[in-house]
Design an enzyme around this catalytic site. Structure first.
Site, short mmCIF file in Angstrom:
data_model
loop_
_atom_site.label_atom_id
_atom_site.label_comp_id
_atom_site.label_asym_id
_atom_site.label_seq_id
_atom_site.Cartn_x
_atom_site.Cartn_y
_atom_site.Cartn_z
N LYS A 6 0.91 -1.19 -0.06
CA LYS A 6 -0.12 -0.09 0.03
C LYS A 6 0.91 1.17 -0.16
O LYS A 6 2.01 1.31 0.24
CB LYS A 6 -0.95 -0.10 1.26
CG LYS A 6 -2.01 -1.37 1.33
CD LYS A 6 -2.78 -1.22 -0.04
CE LYS A 6 -4.00 -2.03 0.10
NZ LYS A 6 -3.80 -3.47 0.17
C1 LIG Z 1 -5.37 -4.35 0.82
C2 LIG Z 1 -6.59 -4.37 0.57
C3 LIG Z 1 -7.58 -4.85 1.65
C4 LIG Z 1 -7.12 -5.73 2.78
O1 LIG Z 1 -6.12 -5.18 3.57
P1 LIG Z 1 -5.09 -6.07 4.47
O2 LIG Z 1 -4.46 -5.00 5.09
O3 LIG Z 1 -4.54 -6.70 3.72
O4 LIG Z 1 -6.15 -6.88 5.40
C5 LIG Z 1 -9.00 -4.91 1.55
N1 LIG Z 1 -9.37 -4.26 0.35
C6 LIG Z 1 -8.48 -3.65 -0.56
C7 LIG Z 1 -9.24 -3.04 -1.93
C8 LIG Z 1 -7.42 -3.93 -0.55
O5 LIG Z 1 -6.56 -3.33 -1.44
#
Ligand SMILES: *Cc1c(COP(=O)(O)O)cnc(C)c1O
Length: 379
Positions: free
Chosen positions: A186
């Site tokens: 992210k």
């Molecule tokens: C990364 C992501 C998640 C989940 O996040 P985690 O921290 O991996 O649990 C949920 N929705 C979207 C759209 C994502 O990109």
């Protein structure tokens, strides 16, 4: 030619030396679980989101589950979301005992189509989970008008939208529940982790209970447990990474937007007509450009696999895809979902490909990726 160049991944975290030092300090401090760094990170995030309460967690996924629990969503309730997201978005609905309902996506934004969302509302609908895929928000005015009209809670899956804006307002600074992920790829990361923006201190107290076994203080020196919670707290090690990442958020977003501009420039105005591929919607003042995704021209079932293989083998460039449509996974088929139910999602889910985009990338890397895409797609 460029197969000799170093591997260019589609995503890569950047952790600076100051952050590595700060993590070392936490490790030596004798306090490595939730403590002062978590409190400091939550305070910085709250400030960033206009003073709203923010609580951190060990994933983005659990922030959405906890938001649904705080909203009292459970068995018998329907929650509407998009079929094109990471499966976490729909899994959390099932996790709290509610029923996931999908509405197809808009081919231009690749986000949930708000007309189809509104058409999917029934008397059992209690909440909606919009996803801001690649960091591009939906029409937020329309979203909240629909929520208000039908008396629905909103859990924004803004996992990819940290630093994105809607008409000059930061995503997370307005709205109902806003969920962020700090997973490794992210825009800012804590290794794994997440944050939830809440409406008031009462909800924030509930979030604290749900993230730690439902434990609440009671009496002079006692504790009590009055709801079922889980083990979802962030550690000070993670928060130290988050504080270090957050310090660079403005530069990170600006650089990603500059890289996106370079992508459009390098592809040029004729690329779509020449290749049959589709670029993402330009959105330099709203998207944080978490991902830069193109839709490939359809050459049958192996289209994306062949393209990704050529990018890797001929040009040493990594690509990804985000995402295969959720409703076609086995567990969702077992709940009655089938091919043909969400044709736009199915097409885009099959043909979308994610090109390299990360903070340490240069405009020369963008040019290299574009040259490779053109060499493969333009005959
Ligand atoms: C990364 C992501 C998640 C989940 O996040 P985690 O921290 O991996 O649990 C949920 N929705 C979207 C759209 C994502 O990109």
């Amino acid at each position: 030619m460029s197969a000799d160049l170093p591997f260019l991944p589609f995503s890569k975290p950047t952790i600076d030396e100051a952050t590595i030092t700060a993590v070392g300090e936490v490790l030596r401090s004798g306090w490595i679980t939730s403590g002062p760094k978590v409190a400091a990170f939550e305070a910085r995030l709250s400030e960033y989101f206009g003073g709203r309460p923010v609580r951190t967690f060990n994933s983005g996924t659990c922030t959405m589950e906890i938001a649904l629990r705080i909203a009292g969503i459970g068995p018998g309730d329907e929650v509407i979301t998009t079929p094109v997201s990471w499966v976490a978005t729909a899994n959390v609905i099932i996790e709290v005992g509610a029923t996931p309902v999908f509405a197809d996506i808009d081919p231009r934004t690749r986000n949930i189509d708000l007309d189809k969302l509104e058409a999917a509302i029934t008397p059992r609908t209690k909440a909606i989970i919009p996803v801001y895929l690649s960091g591009l928000p939906v029409d937020m005015d329309r979203l909240y008008a629909i929520a208000k009209k039908h008396n629905l809670r909103v859990v924004e899956d803004a996992a990819q939208a940290f630093g994105s804006e809607w008409q000059g307002k930061r995503i997370g600074s307005f709205g109902d529940f806003i969920s962020f992920s700090f997973q490794a790829n992210k825009n800012i990361t804590t290794g794994e982790g997440g944050a939830l923006v809440l409406n008031n201190e009462e909800e924030a107290k509930l979030a604290e209970k749900y993230r730690l076994q439902g434990v609440t203080r009671s009496g002079v020196d006692g504790i009590d447990v009055d709801v079922l919670g889980g083990k979802y707290n962030m550690s000070d090690i993670m928060a130290a990474i988050g504080l270090g990442q957050f310090a660079n958020i403005e530069q990170i977003t600006a650089h990603r937007r500059a890289l996106a501009r370079r992508y459009y420039e390098a592809f040029g105005p004729d690329f779509e007509a020449q290749s049959g591929a589709q670029l993402p919607l330009p959105a330099f003042d709203s998207s944080n450009y978490h991902l830069f995704q193109i839709i490939l021209p359809d050459h049958g079932p192996a289209t994306r696999a062949d393209f990704m293989h050529a990018m890797k083998e001929r040009f040493n460039i990594g690509t990804g895809y985000h995402y295969a449509p959720i409703h076609l996974f086995t567990m969702y088929r077992e709940r009655g979902f089938r091919e043909g139910m969400f044709p736009v999602a199915e097409k885009i889910g099959r043909l979308t490909v994610t090109l390299p985009m990360f903070y340490a990338m240069t405009t020369a890397d963008v040019d290299r990726a574009v040259a490779a895409v053109k060499a493969i797609l333009i005959k």
